[in-house]
Design an enzyme around this catalytic site. Structure first.
Site, PDB file in Angstrom:
ATOM      1  N   HIS A  17      70.257  28.269 -14.762  1.00  0.00           N
ATOM      2  CA  HIS A  17      69.844  29.045 -15.944  1.00  0.00           C
ATOM      3  C   HIS A  17      68.332  28.961 -16.118  1.00  0.00           C
ATOM      4  O   HIS A  17      67.644  29.985 -16.257  1.00  0.00           O
ATOM      5  CB  HIS A  17      70.555  28.499 -17.184  1.00  0.00           C
ATOM      6  N   GLU A  18      67.806  27.746 -16.099  1.00  0.00           N
ATOM      7  CA  GLU A  18      66.367  27.551 -16.293  1.00  0.00           C
ATOM      8  C   GLU A  18      65.567  28.118 -15.116  1.00  0.00           C
ATOM      9  O   GLU A  18      64.423  28.555 -15.286  1.00  0.00           O
ATOM     10  CB  GLU A  18      66.053  26.064 -16.474  1.00  0.00           C
ATOM     11  N   HIS A  21      64.582  31.673 -15.872  1.00  0.00           N
ATOM     12  CA  HIS A  21      63.376  31.744 -16.692  1.00  0.00           C
ATOM     13  C   HIS A  21      62.133  31.441 -15.852  1.00  0.00           C
ATOM     14  O   HIS A  21      61.116  32.131 -15.954  1.00  0.00           O
ATOM     15  CB  HIS A  21      63.455  30.732 -17.845  1.00  0.00           C
TER      16      HIS A  21
END
Length: 344
Positions: A17-18, A21
């Site tokens: 997920h990170e 980003h």
């Protein structure tokens, strides 16, 4: 060992997920100050270029900390200095990466075990399905206009909408037919039943079929997550029934222990299934329009795009700070319930 596997799985999903980003931030020319796995004090960190890569004490969560994300910054490469569309892409990238991960794992899972086809294997005497004329071999394709691709969707729809009249569309000998089914409350099980039986037979397809059903698998878990949230908001599910990181780790660990006796293959399949669930769940939850979540940040960016003027970063940061405090409070409550359940 089971807790190690649980934490590693949880960590990989959060890291992915990170990573979404992080990669979109780098692509947009945004300075990333720190990329970390976990929360709390740093137990290991290494500076590589402009970014510090670190592992925190508590292995639940993670962060991609960008320059000027929650405050104003004079740095030309600050998050707030980029176009609203660039910032939107960075914010959305995290949940999108979760859905991508869920899809890849779903294709692997379906390639291994096939799909649970929504075929009726029999009807129970005295229930509405029998009265409506449904028969063995009928293939369910819709319930109340919701497309059905797996048999578990039939079960879950009935669970999420107990007692609701069901307009069931099914195929028989190549012809499409519709029946109206009234679920009947069963005292023994405490549930509404429709009287349809299924052997949960699995059917394997070719590569293209697996790619298509991978999409349906991810959509299934997104739908399940949204319906579960609806039940929580409506009060049909208590906060005490919600599991946090501790509860999830325990559930994964218990599943690992139960699967171990059946062999490594079953451990692999169950862990993949859990990873799909968690990854899709994390993607959906992060898109909720709540402060401090990606969805909350997206709301501010949409408002900025409409009014063509950025909201005061300090005020936005304050809103997200309050959101973090409230979310941490909820997390502590859920974690307390998880720990309490360990001793019940």
């Amino acid at each position: 060992m089971k807790f190690v596997i649980s934490i590693v799985m949880f960590s990989i999903i959060i890291l992915f997920h990170e990573l979404g980003h992080f990669l979109l931030a780098k692509r947009s020319g945004i300075r990333v100050n720190e990329f970390c796995l976990g929360l709390g004090p740093t137990i290991f960190g290494k500076q590589i270029g402009e970014t510090k890569y670190s592992i925190k004490l508590f292995p639940f969560g993670g962060a991609c900390m960008m320059e000027g994300e929650d405050e104003d910054s004079a740095d030309d490469r600050a998050f707030g200095r980029k176009s609203v569309w660039a910032r939107m892409s960075v914010v959305v990238a995290g949940p999108v990466f979760n859905f991508i991960m869920a899809y890849i794992l779903a294709v692997i899972l379906i390639s291994c075990v096939g799909i649970d086809v929504p075929v009726v294997s029999g009807v129970v005497e005295g229930y509405s399905a029998e009265a409506a004329g449904m028969q063995e071999g009928d293939v369910i394709v819709k319930i109340n206009n919701k497309p059905i691709h797996f048999y578990r969707e039939v079960t879950m729809y009935n669970m999420f909408h107990p007692g609701t009249t069901l307009n069931v569309t099914y195929e028989r000998d190549g012809k499409e037919m519709t029946s109206v089914i009234e679920p009947k409350y069963d005292e023994e099980s405490g549930r509404y039943l429709i009287g349809i039986q299924n052997r949960y037979e699995r059917e394997k397809g070719n590569f293209l079929t697996n790619l298509k059903y991978g999409v349906h698998e991810v959509k299934y878990w997104i739908w399940t997550t949204l319906e579960s949230l609806r039940m929580l908001v409506s009060g049909r599910v208590s906060v005490n029934e919600v599991s946090g990181p501790v509860g999830i780790v325990k559930t994964i660990g218990d599943t690992y222990e139960e699967s171990k006796s059946s062999g490594i293959y079953y451990v692999f399949i169950n862990m993949i299934n859990f990873s799909i669930l968690l990854s899709a769940n994390l993607g959906v939850v992060n898109l909720l329009p709540l402060p401090a979540l990606d969805g909350g940040r997206l709301v501010f960016l949409i408002i900025e795009a409409v009014r063509k003027k950025r909201i005061d970063p300090d005020k936005e940061g304050l809103v997200h700070f309050v959101g973090i405090v409230l979310l941490m409070g909820l997390m502590i409550l859920v974690m307390f319930n998880d720990i309490r359940k360990l001793f019940i």
